[in-house]
Write a protein that holds these residues in place. Sequence first.
Motif, PDB file in Angstrom:
ATOM      1  N   THR A   1       0.846  -1.191   0.000  1.00  0.00           N
ATOM      2  CA  THR A   1       0.000   0.000   0.000  1.00  0.00           C
ATOM      3  C   THR A   1       0.877   1.234   0.000  1.00  0.00           C
ATOM      4  OG1 THR A   1      -1.744  -1.122   1.249  1.00  0.00           O
ATOM      5  CG2 THR A   1      -1.776   1.295   1.259  1.00  0.00           C
ATOM      6  N   ALA A   2       0.657   2.116  -0.971  1.00  0.00           N
ATOM      7  CA  ALA A   2       1.351   3.407  -1.010  1.00  0.00           C
ATOM      8  C   ALA A   2       0.441   4.423  -0.333  1.00  0.00           C
ATOM      9  CB  ALA A   2       1.645   3.824  -2.445  1.00  0.00           C
ATOM     10  N   LEU A   3       0.990   5.144   0.626  1.00  0.00           N
ATOM     11  CA  LEU A   3       0.221   6.119   1.405  1.00  0.00           C
ATOM     12  C   LEU A   3       0.781   7.515   1.174  1.00  0.00           C
ATOM     13  CD1 LEU A   3      -1.817   6.899   3.678  1.00  0.00           C
ATOM     14  CD2 LEU A   3       0.039   6.413   5.300  1.00  0.00           C
ATOM     15  N   TYR A   4      -0.074   8.406   0.695  1.00  0.00           N
ATOM     16  CA  TYR A   4       0.296   9.818   0.592  1.00  0.00           C
ATOM     17  C   TYR A   4      -0.398  10.546   1.737  1.00  0.00           C
ATOM     18  CZ  TYR A   4       0.847  14.607  -0.845  1.00  0.00           C
ATOM     19  OH  TYR A   4       1.177  15.946  -0.856  1.00  0.00           O
ATOM     20  N   ILE A   5       0.358  11.378   2.430  1.00  0.00           N
ATOM     21  CA  ILE A   5      -0.210  12.123   3.553  1.00  0.00           C
ATOM     22  C   ILE A   5      -0.206  13.602   3.210  1.00  0.00           C
ATOM     23  CG2 ILE A   5       0.015  12.678   6.001  1.00  0.00           C
ATOM     24  CD1 ILE A   5       1.580   9.934   6.161  1.00  0.00           C
ATOM     25  N   VAL A   6      -1.379  14.202   3.244  1.00  0.00           N
ATOM     26  CA  VAL A   6      -1.490  15.643   3.073  1.00  0.00           C
ATOM     27  C   VAL A   6      -0.999  16.243   4.384  1.00  0.00           C
ATOM     28  CG1 VAL A   6      -3.032  17.585   2.612  1.00  0.00           C
ATOM     29  CG2 VAL A   6      -3.496  15.348   1.561  1.00  0.00           C
ATOM     30  N   PRO A   7       0.150  16.904   4.358  1.00  0.00           N
ATOM     31  CA  PRO A   7       0.776  17.344   5.611  1.00  0.00           C
ATOM     32  C   PRO A   7       0.148  18.607   6.186  1.00  0.00           C
ATOM     33  CG  PRO A   7       2.147  17.965   3.769  1.00  0.00           C
ATOM     34  CD  PRO A   7       0.978  17.212   3.196  1.00  0.00           C
ATOM     35  N   ILE A   8      -0.914  18.404   6.950  1.00  0.00           N
ATOM     36  CA  ILE A   8      -1.628  19.531   7.552  1.00  0.00           C
ATOM     37  C   ILE A   8      -1.629  19.345   9.065  1.00  0.00           C
ATOM     38  CG2 ILE A   8      -3.817  20.755   7.705  1.00  0.00           C
ATOM     39  CD1 ILE A   8      -4.455  19.629   4.912  1.00  0.00           C
ATOM     40  N   PRO A   9      -1.044  20.275   9.799  1.00  0.00           N
ATOM     41  CA  PRO A   9      -1.105  20.171  11.255  1.00  0.00           C
ATOM     42  C   PRO A   9      -2.551  20.194  11.735  1.00  0.00           C
ATOM     43  CG  PRO A   9       0.467  21.847  10.577  1.00  0.00           C
ATOM     44  CD  PRO A   9      -0.299  21.432   9.347  1.00  0.00           C
ATOM     45  N   ALA A  10      -2.832  19.438  12.758  1.00  0.00           N
ATOM     46  CA  ALA A  10      -4.191  19.348  13.293  1.00  0.00           C
ATOM     47  C   ALA A  10      -4.759  20.728  13.599  1.00  0.00           C
ATOM     48  CB  ALA A  10      -4.190  18.489  14.550  1.00  0.00           C
ATOM     49  N   GLY A  11      -5.956  20.984  13.113  1.00  0.00           N
ATOM     50  CA  GLY A  11      -6.658  22.230  13.390  1.00  0.00           C
ATOM     51  C   GLY A  11      -6.237  23.418  12.553  1.00  0.00           C
ATOM     52  N   TYR A  12      -5.215  23.281  11.743  1.00  0.00           N
ATOM     53  CA  TYR A  12      -4.698  24.410  10.973  1.00  0.00           C
ATOM     54  C   TYR A  12      -5.734  24.967  10.000  1.00  0.00           C
ATOM     55  CZ  TYR A  12      -1.816  27.084   7.748  1.00  0.00           C
ATOM     56  OH  TYR A  12      -1.308  28.067   6.957  1.00  0.00           O
ATOM     57  N   TRP A  13      -6.303  24.102   9.170  1.00  0.00           N
ATOM     58  CA  TRP A  13      -7.239  24.579   8.141  1.00  0.00           C
ATOM     59  C   TRP A  13      -8.547  25.094   8.749  1.00  0.00           C
ATOM     60  CZ3 TRP A  13      -5.114  25.825   3.912  1.00  0.00           C
ATOM     61  CH2 TRP A  13      -4.058  25.097   3.404  1.00  0.00           C
ATOM     62  N   ALA A  14      -8.917  24.583   9.898  1.00  0.00           N
ATOM     63  CA  ALA A  14     -10.167  25.014  10.520  1.00  0.00           C
ATOM     64  C   ALA A  14     -10.162  26.515  10.794  1.00  0.00           C
ATOM     65  CB  ALA A  14     -10.390  24.239  11.812  1.00  0.00           C
ATOM     66  N   ALA A  15      -8.994  27.073  11.028  1.00  0.00           N
ATOM     67  CA  ALA A  15      -8.887  28.508  11.308  1.00  0.00           C
ATOM     68  C   ALA A  15      -9.246  29.361  10.100  1.00  0.00           C
ATOM     69  CB  ALA A  15      -7.469  28.846  11.765  1.00  0.00           C
ATOM     70  N   PHE A  16      -9.251  28.768   8.927  1.00  0.00           N
ATOM     71  CA  PHE A  16      -9.523  29.524   7.710  1.00  0.00           C
ATOM     72  C   PHE A  16     -10.906  29.274   7.132  1.00  0.00           C
ATOM     73  CE2 PHE A  16      -4.917  29.095   7.972  1.00  0.00           C
ATOM     74  CZ  PHE A  16      -4.554  30.433   7.919  1.00  0.00           C
TER      75      PHE A  16
ATOM     76  N   GLN B   1      -7.451  20.543  -2.214  1.00  0.00           N
ATOM     77  CA  GLN B   1      -6.366  20.646  -3.196  1.00  0.00           C
ATOM     78  C   GLN B   1      -5.218  19.711  -2.823  1.00  0.00           C
ATOM     79  OE1 GLN B   1      -5.647  24.864  -3.110  1.00  0.00           O
ATOM     80  NE2 GLN B   1      -6.956  25.221  -4.896  1.00  0.00           N
ATOM     81  N   GLY B   2      -4.950  19.577  -1.539  1.00  0.00           N
ATOM     82  CA  GLY B   2      -3.914  18.661  -1.076  1.00  0.00           C
ATOM     83  C   GLY B   2      -4.244  17.218  -1.427  1.00  0.00           C
ATOM     84  N   ARG B   3      -5.509  16.843  -1.291  1.00  0.00           N
ATOM     85  CA  ARG B   3      -5.945  15.487  -1.646  1.00  0.00           C
ATOM     86  C   ARG B   3      -5.837  15.268  -3.153  1.00  0.00           C
ATOM     87  NH1 ARG B   3      -7.749  12.879   2.603  1.00  0.00           N
ATOM     88  NH2 ARG B   3      -8.810  11.203   1.533  1.00  0.00           N
ATOM     89  N   GLU B   4      -6.215  16.276  -3.933  1.00  0.00           N
ATOM     90  CA  GLU B   4      -6.103  16.157  -5.392  1.00  0.00           C
ATOM     91  C   GLU B   4      -4.636  15.996  -5.798  1.00  0.00           C
ATOM     92  OE1 GLU B   4      -8.074  19.556  -7.068  1.00  0.00           O
ATOM     93  OE2 GLU B   4     -10.036  18.906  -6.324  1.00  0.00           O
ATOM     94  N   HIS B   5      -3.764  16.754  -5.156  1.00  0.00           N
ATOM     95  CA  HIS B   5      -2.333  16.633  -5.417  1.00  0.00           C
ATOM     96  C   HIS B   5      -1.859  15.220  -5.051  1.00  0.00           C
ATOM     97  CE1 HIS B   5       1.842  17.775  -5.818  1.00  0.00           C
ATOM     98  NE2 HIS B   5       2.078  17.383  -4.574  1.00  0.00           N
ATOM     99  N   GLY B   6      -2.351  14.703  -3.953  1.00  0.00           N
ATOM    100  CA  GLY B   6      -2.007  13.345  -3.528  1.00  0.00           C
ATOM    101  C   GLY B   6      -2.442  12.297  -4.543  1.00  0.00           C
ATOM    102  N   GLU B   7      -3.609  12.493  -5.139  1.00  0.00           N
ATOM    103  CA  GLU B   7      -4.077  11.559  -6.164  1.00  0.00           C
ATOM    104  C   GLU B   7      -3.130  11.549  -7.363  1.00  0.00           C
ATOM    105  OE1 GLU B   7      -8.121  12.640  -7.006  1.00  0.00           O
ATOM    106  OE2 GLU B   7      -8.790  12.083  -4.995  1.00  0.00           O
TER     107      GLU B   7
END
Length: 139
Positions: A32-47, A57-63
């Motif tokens: 299994t190849a695993l790509y991790i969108v590197p987002i610190p917990a709670g970071y995006w929620a602030a925006f 966009q991070g998930r699309e990049h991972g795909e």
Amino acid sequence: MSGRILVPYDDSGPAEKALEYAFETFPDAAVTALYIVPIPAGYWAAFGDAGELGAEQGREHGEEILENAMTIATEYDRELETEIDTGKPAQTIVDRVEEGEFDTITIGSHGREGVSRILLGSVAEMVVRRSPTTVIVVR
């Protein structure tokens, strides 16, 4: 040796070598190849909505990155499961192994992000230190 192998994959040279190593060394294992969108917990929620867009966009990049991993699998005539997760890369990798899904981690010595340490990248080093299972570091 291993029935299920996790290969953290970020499309870097060391990640490609780790994936190739898994295919060559464990011909009967499920990989299994695993790509991790590197987002610190709670970071995006602030925006608010902008954060959701960034994570998407991070998930699309991972795909796109995992499509490259699939190309390598095809070259080796192997099947490859791919997964995308979000979080702090080293912790996410260790969490997945602690859930009991994988017998071995095959990881590149360093990835694209940050300044590499002398022998190991910071993610690889943390995974080696914290993993409850076998970790193979490929350079």
